[in-house]
Design a protein around this motif. Structure first.
Motif: not given
Ligand code: NDP
Length: 311
Positions: A164, A189, A229-230, A266, A166, A195, A208, A170, A287
């Motif tokens: 989850i 996404h 991942v969140g 998440d 894109r 979902l 993620a 990640v 993390g």
């Molecule tokens: P982004 O904001 O770049 O991407 C989030 C993705 O989630 C998007 O593809 C989005 O879809 C999708 N999304 C958002 N809302 C929903 C929903 N309601 N239903 C389904 N899909 C949804 O985030 P990142 O990938 O950069 O990071 C994700 C999380 O991981 C964050 O919390 C970040 O802090 C964490 N993170 C943690 C790391 C670690 O080391 N632990 C490293 C990197 C990130 P759409 O494309 O359609 O908008």
């Protein structure tokens, strides 16, 4: 039965020990892998990440340099810093801490890093190589998740994997890595219909998203592997009570009253813990793997650059 915990701290230690041992061997040949970390602006979270990256380099015997540039830095100025680092032989890895301030052209910046030094795996060349399943520097977080699954001998080949999210950092590379390991991969996404229903098909579910505790027990098939991942913050007592199982609440409420927030992923542990077979905690799951993989990528870049020079 409660899920088994996938301990990211333990796996990260294992990875770092491997890196430290190899760095020691290289030191005997007079080689010290070097990482340059570039921070633009004064985002407090980014400062913490950059600080711990530099500290981890020191702990493992890698050379590191930190560049702190003001928030109003231009794309041109940042390009010139990177071009300088690209030229310097003692620098094997260059990491530009994301997110960059809005006046900076982030794509141009990530593509200005020499692909051989691109330890974040964001350069178009490395993205392309990953898609083609060729030797590449791969983004640290998804690469770390593969190490975690392997460490716990969780079979990937043939598994239904649902990712989850894109993002380029990640979700997409995660999906590619799982695909190359012969999982059947679904990427979800914000526009995905039903979902929870799609997520319930997963043997391995990777969240993620960046939405506090969005993935509830309703998303999880009995016995599934759930990777969270969140990194979000819960800031109210009600949230803490909704998200965490009773056993964890007291500790979490203490953190909340001390710091004003507590770190949450998440995934909602209260409803997922008794359904999943395996679960990563937050903190202490994905993390720590991200930094460990950054060290591994820097080591790999150093070894690869020297191999190529010998040819
Ligand atoms: P982004 O904001 O770049 O991407 C989030 C993705 O989630 C998007 O593809 C989005 O879809 C999708 N999304 C958002 N809302 C929903 C929903 N309601 N239903 C389904 N899909 C949804 O985030 P990142 O990938 O950069 O990071 C994700 C999380 O991981 C964050 O919390 C970040 O802090 C964490 N993170 C943690 C790391 C670690 O080391 N632990 C490293 C990197 C990130 P759409 O494309 O359609 O908008």
């Amino acid at each position: 039965m409660a899920a088994e915990i996938l301990n990211g701290v333990e796996v990260a230690e294992h990875i770092k020990q491997g890196v430290a041992a190899r760095v020691k061997e290289l030191a005997e040949r007079g080689i010290k892998p070097g990482l340059a970390v570039v921070l633009v602006g004064d985002n407090p979270a980014s400062k913490v990440y950059v600080g711990s990256k530099v500290k981890t380099c020191e702990a493992l015997g890698l050379y590191s340099e930190k560049y702190e540039l003001p928030p109003d830095t231009t794309t041109e100025r940042l390009l010139s810093v990177i071009q300088d680092l690209n030229q310097r032989d003692e620098i094997d890895g260059i990491l530009v801490q994301a997110p960059l301030p809005s006046q900076i052209d982030s794509k141009l910046i990530f593509d200005s890093v020499d692909p051989a030094k691109d330890v974040d795996g964001f350069h178009t060349t490395n993205v392309g190589r990953l898609v083609r399943n060729e030797d590449a520097l791969v983004p640290c977080t998804p690469a770390g998740i593969i190490e975690l699954l392997d460490y716990y001998k969780i079979p990937i080949s043939g598994a239904n994997a649902v990712v989850i999210g894109r993002s380029d950092i990640v979700g997409k590379p995660m999906a590619m890595l799982m695909l190359h390991r012969n999982a059947t991969v679904t990427i979800c996404h914000s526009k995905t219909r039903d979902l929870p229903g799609v997520a319930r098909q997963a043997d391995i579910l990777i969240a993620a998203i960046g939405r506090t505790a969005m993935v509830t027990g309703d998303f999880v098939r009995e016995g599934a592997v759930v990777v969270d991942v969140g990194m979000n913050n819960a800031t109210t007592t009600e949230e803490v009570e909704r998200i965490f199982p009773e056993a964890e609440r007291v500790k979490r409420l203490e953190v909340l009253s001390k710091r004003g927030s507590t770190l949450v992923g998440d995934v909602e542990p209260r409803t997922v813990i008794d359904k999943a077979g395996w679960l990563t905690p937050v903190p202490g799951g994905v993390g720590p793997l991200t930094i460990a993989m950054l060290m591994k990528n820097t080591l790999r870049a150093a070894e690869k650059r020297r191999e190529e020079k010998r040819v």
